[in-house]
Design a protein around this motif. Structure first.
Motif, PDB file in Angstrom:
ATOM      1  N   PRO A  25      -4.049 -10.635  11.822  1.00  0.00           N
ATOM      2  CA  PRO A  25      -5.043  -9.611  12.127  1.00  0.00           C
ATOM      3  C   PRO A  25      -5.525  -8.872  10.879  1.00  0.00           C
ATOM      4  O   PRO A  25      -6.720  -8.547  10.770  1.00  0.00           O
ATOM      5  CB  PRO A  25      -4.288  -8.680  13.079  1.00  0.00           C
ATOM      6  CG  PRO A  25      -3.294  -9.559  13.754  1.00  0.00           C
ATOM      7  CD  PRO A  25      -2.863 -10.532  12.694  1.00  0.00           C
ATOM      8  N   GLU A  26      -4.609  -8.621   9.936  1.00  0.00           N
ATOM      9  CA  GLU A  26      -5.000  -7.912   8.719  1.00  0.00           C
ATOM     10  C   GLU A  26      -6.030  -8.726   7.935  1.00  0.00           C
ATOM     11  O   GLU A  26      -6.992  -8.173   7.379  1.00  0.00           O
ATOM     12  CB  GLU A  26      -3.773  -7.646   7.855  1.00  0.00           C
ATOM     13  CG  GLU A  26      -4.015  -6.663   6.721  1.00  0.00           C
ATOM     14  CD  GLU A  26      -4.110  -5.224   7.199  1.00  0.00           C
ATOM     15  OE1 GLU A  26      -5.013  -4.506   6.706  1.00  0.00           O
ATOM     16  OE2 GLU A  26      -3.307  -4.827   8.069  1.00  0.00           O
ATOM     17  N   TRP A  29      -9.466  -8.528   9.728  1.00  0.00           N
ATOM     18  CA  TRP A  29     -10.094  -7.226   9.503  1.00  0.00           C
ATOM     19  C   TRP A  29     -10.617  -7.117   8.068  1.00  0.00           C
ATOM     20  O   TRP A  29     -11.709  -6.601   7.837  1.00  0.00           O
ATOM     21  CB  TRP A  29      -9.089  -6.116   9.808  1.00  0.00           C
ATOM     22  CG  TRP A  29      -9.547  -4.720   9.502  1.00  0.00           C
ATOM     23  CD1 TRP A  29      -8.961  -3.848   8.640  1.00  0.00           C
ATOM     24  CD2 TRP A  29     -10.668  -4.048  10.060  1.00  0.00           C
ATOM     25  NE1 TRP A  29      -9.643  -2.663   8.605  1.00  0.00           N
ATOM     26  CE2 TRP A  29     -10.706  -2.753   9.473  1.00  0.00           C
ATOM     27  CE3 TRP A  29     -11.640  -4.385  10.971  1.00  0.00           C
ATOM     28  CZ2 TRP A  29     -11.676  -1.810   9.802  1.00  0.00           C
ATOM     29  CZ3 TRP A  29     -12.618  -3.451  11.302  1.00  0.00           C
ATOM     30  CH2 TRP A  29     -12.627  -2.190  10.722  1.00  0.00           C
ATOM     31  N   VAL A  47      -7.732   2.948  12.011  1.00  0.00           N
ATOM     32  CA  VAL A  47      -6.956   1.722  12.202  1.00  0.00           C
ATOM     33  C   VAL A  47      -5.499   2.099  12.476  1.00  0.00           C
ATOM     34  O   VAL A  47      -4.863   2.806  11.682  1.00  0.00           O
ATOM     35  CB  VAL A  47      -7.043   0.804  10.970  1.00  0.00           C
ATOM     36  CG1 VAL A  47      -6.220  -0.459  11.197  1.00  0.00           C
ATOM     37  CG2 VAL A  47      -8.495   0.447  10.675  1.00  0.00           C
ATOM     38  N   GLU A  48      -4.980   1.621  13.589  1.00  0.00           N
ATOM     39  CA  GLU A  48      -3.585   1.836  13.966  1.00  0.00           C
ATOM     40  C   GLU A  48      -2.867   0.481  13.957  1.00  0.00           C
ATOM     41  O   GLU A  48      -3.321  -0.471  14.606  1.00  0.00           O
ATOM     42  CB  GLU A  48      -3.487   2.469  15.349  1.00  0.00           C
ATOM     43  CG  GLU A  48      -2.056   2.727  15.794  1.00  0.00           C
ATOM     44  CD  GLU A  48      -1.986   3.253  17.222  1.00  0.00           C
ATOM     45  OE1 GLU A  48      -0.982   3.880  17.581  1.00  0.00           O
ATOM     46  OE2 GLU A  48      -2.951   2.999  17.982  1.00  0.00           O
ATOM     47  N   ARG A  49      -1.750   0.410  13.235  1.00  0.00           N
ATOM     48  CA  ARG A  49      -0.994  -0.829  13.117  1.00  0.00           C
ATOM     49  C   ARG A  49       0.308  -0.698  13.886  1.00  0.00           C
ATOM     50  O   ARG A  49       1.151   0.165  13.585  1.00  0.00           O
ATOM     51  CB  ARG A  49      -0.725  -1.164  11.651  1.00  0.00           C
ATOM     52  CG  ARG A  49      -1.988  -1.492  10.866  1.00  0.00           C
ATOM     53  CD  ARG A  49      -1.727  -1.595   9.377  1.00  0.00           C
ATOM     54  NE  ARG A  49      -2.899  -2.063   8.641  1.00  0.00           N
ATOM     55  CZ  ARG A  49      -3.893  -1.263   8.240  1.00  0.00           C
ATOM     56  NH1 ARG A  49      -3.844   0.051   8.509  1.00  0.00           N
ATOM     57  NH2 ARG A  49      -4.910  -1.765   7.577  1.00  0.00           N
ATOM     58  N   GLN A  52       2.526  -6.293  14.343  1.00  0.00           N
ATOM     59  CA  GLN A  52       1.485  -7.095  13.718  1.00  0.00           C
ATOM     60  C   GLN A  52       0.108  -6.873  14.352  1.00  0.00           C
ATOM     61  O   GLN A  52      -0.887  -7.415  13.906  1.00  0.00           O
ATOM     62  CB  GLN A  52       1.847  -8.587  13.819  1.00  0.00           C
ATOM     63  CG  GLN A  52       3.143  -8.953  13.115  1.00  0.00           C
ATOM     64  CD  GLN A  52       3.428 -10.435  13.191  1.00  0.00           C
ATOM     65  OE1 GLN A  52       2.526 -11.255  13.102  1.00  0.00           O
ATOM     66  NE2 GLN A  52       4.698 -10.761  13.372  1.00  0.00           N
ATOM     67  N   GLN A  53       0.043  -6.082  15.392  1.00  0.00           N
ATOM     68  CA  GLN A  53      -1.215  -5.827  16.095  1.00  0.00           C
ATOM     69  C   GLN A  53      -1.979  -4.685  15.447  1.00  0.00           C
ATOM     70  O   GLN A  53      -1.380  -3.737  14.930  1.00  0.00           O
ATOM     71  CB  GLN A  53      -0.933  -5.506  17.568  1.00  0.00           C
ATOM     72  CG  GLN A  53      -2.172  -5.175  18.383  1.00  0.00           C
ATOM     73  CD  GLN A  53      -1.837  -5.002  19.852  1.00  0.00           C
ATOM     74  OE1 GLN A  53      -1.269  -5.884  20.487  1.00  0.00           O
ATOM     75  NE2 GLN A  53      -2.165  -3.831  20.392  1.00  0.00           N
ATOM     76  N   MET A  54      -3.313  -4.774  15.477  1.00  0.00           N
ATOM     77  CA  MET A  54      -4.168  -3.721  14.920  1.00  0.00           C
ATOM     78  C   MET A  54      -5.099  -3.204  16.009  1.00  0.00           C
ATOM     79  O   MET A  54      -5.781  -3.992  16.692  1.00  0.00           O
ATOM     80  CB  MET A  54      -5.004  -4.262  13.752  1.00  0.00           C
ATOM     81  CG  MET A  54      -4.187  -4.746  12.571  1.00  0.00           C
ATOM     82  SD  MET A  54      -5.241  -5.359  11.237  1.00  0.00           S
ATOM     83  CE  MET A  54      -6.093  -3.845  10.792  1.00  0.00           C
ATOM     84  N   ASN A  55      -5.115  -1.884  16.178  1.00  0.00           N
ATOM     85  CA  ASN A  55      -6.051  -1.229  17.093  1.00  0.00           C
ATOM     86  C   ASN A  55      -7.095  -0.481  16.271  1.00  0.00           C
ATOM     87  O   ASN A  55      -6.760   0.434  15.509  1.00  0.00           O
ATOM     88  CB  ASN A  55      -5.310  -0.264  18.019  1.00  0.00           C
ATOM     89  CG  ASN A  55      -4.303  -0.974  18.899  1.00  0.00           C
ATOM     90  OD1 ASN A  55      -4.522  -2.115  19.306  1.00  0.00           O
ATOM     91  ND2 ASN A  55      -3.190  -0.310  19.197  1.00  0.00           N
ATOM     92  N   ILE A  56      -8.336  -0.879  16.404  1.00  0.00           N
ATOM     93  CA  ILE A  56      -9.429  -0.298  15.626  1.00  0.00           C
ATOM     94  C   ILE A  56     -10.269   0.568  16.548  1.00  0.00           C
ATOM     95  O   ILE A  56     -10.808   0.081  17.551  1.00  0.00           O
ATOM     96  CB  ILE A  56     -10.291  -1.414  14.990  1.00  0.00           C
ATOM     97  CG1 ILE A  56      -9.412  -2.301  14.106  1.00  0.00           C
ATOM     98  CG2 ILE A  56     -11.441  -0.824  14.196  1.00  0.00           C
ATOM     99  CD1 ILE A  56     -10.080  -3.585  13.707  1.00  0.00           C
ATOM    100  N   THR A  80      -9.215  -4.673  19.461  1.00  0.00           N
ATOM    101  CA  THR A  80      -7.809  -4.981  19.214  1.00  0.00           C
ATOM    102  C   THR A  80      -7.682  -6.371  18.608  1.00  0.00           C
ATOM    103  O   THR A  80      -8.287  -7.333  19.109  1.00  0.00           O
ATOM    104  CB  THR A  80      -6.990  -4.915  20.519  1.00  0.00           C
ATOM    105  OG1 THR A  80      -7.067  -3.593  21.041  1.00  0.00           O
ATOM    106  CG2 THR A  80      -5.533  -5.266  20.261  1.00  0.00           C
TER     107      THR A  80
END
Length: 483
Positions: A25-26, A29, A47-49, A52-56, A80
């Motif tokens: 994901p990184e 992004w 951006v919330e990490r 390994q998941q990212m919530n934008i 997400t």
């Protein structure tokens, strides 16, 4: 001896089970930011990490300023990015999220929603493939505000609904930013229902089926910084649609207007780069209907094919650049009520009407707030047929923007136009005899035809050559008619 072979087999199986390329994901992004930043688009987001998941969230895209210095800004909802476990990344959207589009003119606010949306990213950083599908994608505009801050509520809201959209795309960010994609939509529906005290009640409904699109674009980031986005981009597309229809109505008290059209399909191609634009569109088997308070009878006509094409420069240039324009209407049928009025006795042929206009030339865009300078204009082909008659023409004219014409506030010009008319006098005589045209029109047409036209193969096959000399003398068939 068997143990090393077993271990080697396990390593080999693991190698084949693991993708040759693996995305995180990184990395996805980062690639998005690289592509947007290289296109001159400024990105901000929270951006919330989580593992390994990212919530934008609170994603905002600010477009580069236009020629007048104005800029547009698009604020979106949450996205997400999550690893799937096979080296791919799953991209999901919220079911319903607000958006705002701010421009130098109006500002639009609304929501976009999705059902069943799934997007997967695969490949490697700098060269990533995307595939997506959804049950529906919906866009809703709830309000519109102007530069003065006045807010207009859209009640009901303007809606756009895409049914069963799907597509694939490839994004590259290594040498330049490139995007190749293809998409398909089962049907696209647009609805506008508005009431304005100054205009009345307006309704517009559009629907198109089986939409397909293939596009290819690239941007040179180095040129964006130096010459701007318009000079650094290249875009080409081929699009098509199946059956489509439109209903439009405008009602204001006792006044009303209703329009309806449908088409059996069409296609278009577009090419846009730093120097010019090229566009070509055709639509087949189109019908048009109109009625209203000022139209006593409902009128309906059909057109076998509609074509519109144009090409030319899109930015100011130091020297003239070529341009072209093509308009075509093939097999246009007149409404029955029109025939009843024009030719109740049936003396004129009922063959459909067709029109072709093809023009080329050269011109220069001076500035956005000034009209273009035309230095050459060529009528490659003009052909109008119908009612048993034909009018055709071709010619070429040159203009000098540095000199003013003695005929008015436009450049001095010179050139020649060749016109030919077959069967036109017969149509005029028929319309005169039935009372559609006054007798004076028939008399003056015959008089002017004798003065300004020459016979080619008979009295109803006429030709005229109009010439403008370098001194701007006007000549018809070799005779000067203006000093």
């Amino acid at each position: 001896m068997r143990t090393p072979l077993v271990i080697s087999g396990l390593f080999l199986a693991q190698a084949f089970a693991t993708p040759a390329f693996s995305l995180t994901p990184e990395e996805v992004w980062t690639e998005w930011n690289t592509a947007l930043d290289g296109s001159g688009i400024h990105v901000t987001a929270d951006v919330e990490r989580l593992d390994q998941q990212m919530n934008i969230t609170h994603l905002t895209l600010r477009l580069p300023p236009d020629d007048e210095g104005g800029s547009a800004e698009l604020s979106l909802g949450g996205i997400t990015l999550a690893p799937v476990g096979d080296g791919t990344v799953r991209i999901t959207l919220e079911p319903d999220t607000p958006f705002a589009l701010t421009t130098p003119g109006p500002t639009l606010r609304g929501h976009y929603a999705q059902a069943g949306f799934v997007m997967t990213a695969s490949g490697a950083p700098g060269d990533t493939d995307y595939a997506y599908r959804a049950q529906t994608l919906n866009l809703r505009i709830d309000e519109m505000s102007g530069p003065d801050g006045a807010v207009q509520q859209m009640q009901p809201p303007i809606t756009l609904i895409a049914d069963a959209p799907s597509g694939q795309a490839s994004l590259g960010t290594r040498d330049r930013i490139s995007l190749t994609q293809s998409s398909a939509i089962d049907s696209l529906r647009v609805s506008v229902q508005q009431t304005d005290p100054k205009v009345g009640d307006l309704s517009l409904n559009l629907m198109a089926k089986t939409l397909k699109s293939d596009t290819e674009s690239w941007i040179d980031p180095a040129r964006v910084a130096q010459d701007g986005l318009r000079a650094a981009r290249h875009y080409s597309s081929a699009q098509s649609f199946g059956a489509a229809d439109m209903q439009f109505s405008l009602v204001d008290g006792s006044d009303s207007l209703y329009l309806q059209s449908d088409s059996q399909g069409g296609q278009s191609t577009t090419t846009l780069d730093g120097t010019g634009l090229s566009y070509d569109m055709t639509a087949s088997q189109t019908t048009l209907g109109v009625r209203g308070s000022d139209i006593p009878f409902a009128l309906q006509t059909s057109i076998g094919q509609v074509r519109a094409a144009a090409s030319g420069p899109t930015q100011p240039q130091d020297s003239p650049q070529p341009f072209s324009l093509t308009v075509g209407l093939d097999q246009v049928t007149l409404p029955d009520i029109a025939w009843a009025i024009l030719d109740a006795t049936g003396k004129l042929p009922r063959d459909p009407i067709s029109l072709t206009l093809e023009m080329t030339g050269e011109g220069r865009l001076v500035a956005n707030d000034q009209p273009p300078e035309i230095t050459a204009l060529n009528v490659e082909n003009f052909d109008l047929r119908g009612l048993g008659a034909q009018i055709s023409a071709d010619g070429a004219f040159d203009a000098d923007p540095a000199q003013r014409s003695r005929f008015g506030a436009y450049p001095k010009f010179t050139g020649q136009l060749n016109v030919r008319a077959k069967g036109v006098m017969s149509v005029i005589q028929t319309l005169t005899s039935t009372g559609i045209l006054p007798p004076s029109v028939g008399f003056s047409s015959a008089l002017y035809a004798g003065m300004f036209a020459r016979q080619v193969s008979g009295p109803d096959d006429l030709a005229t050559t109009l010439k403008v000399t370098p001194d701007e003398e006007i000549m018809i068939n070799g005779q000067v008619i203006s000093p």
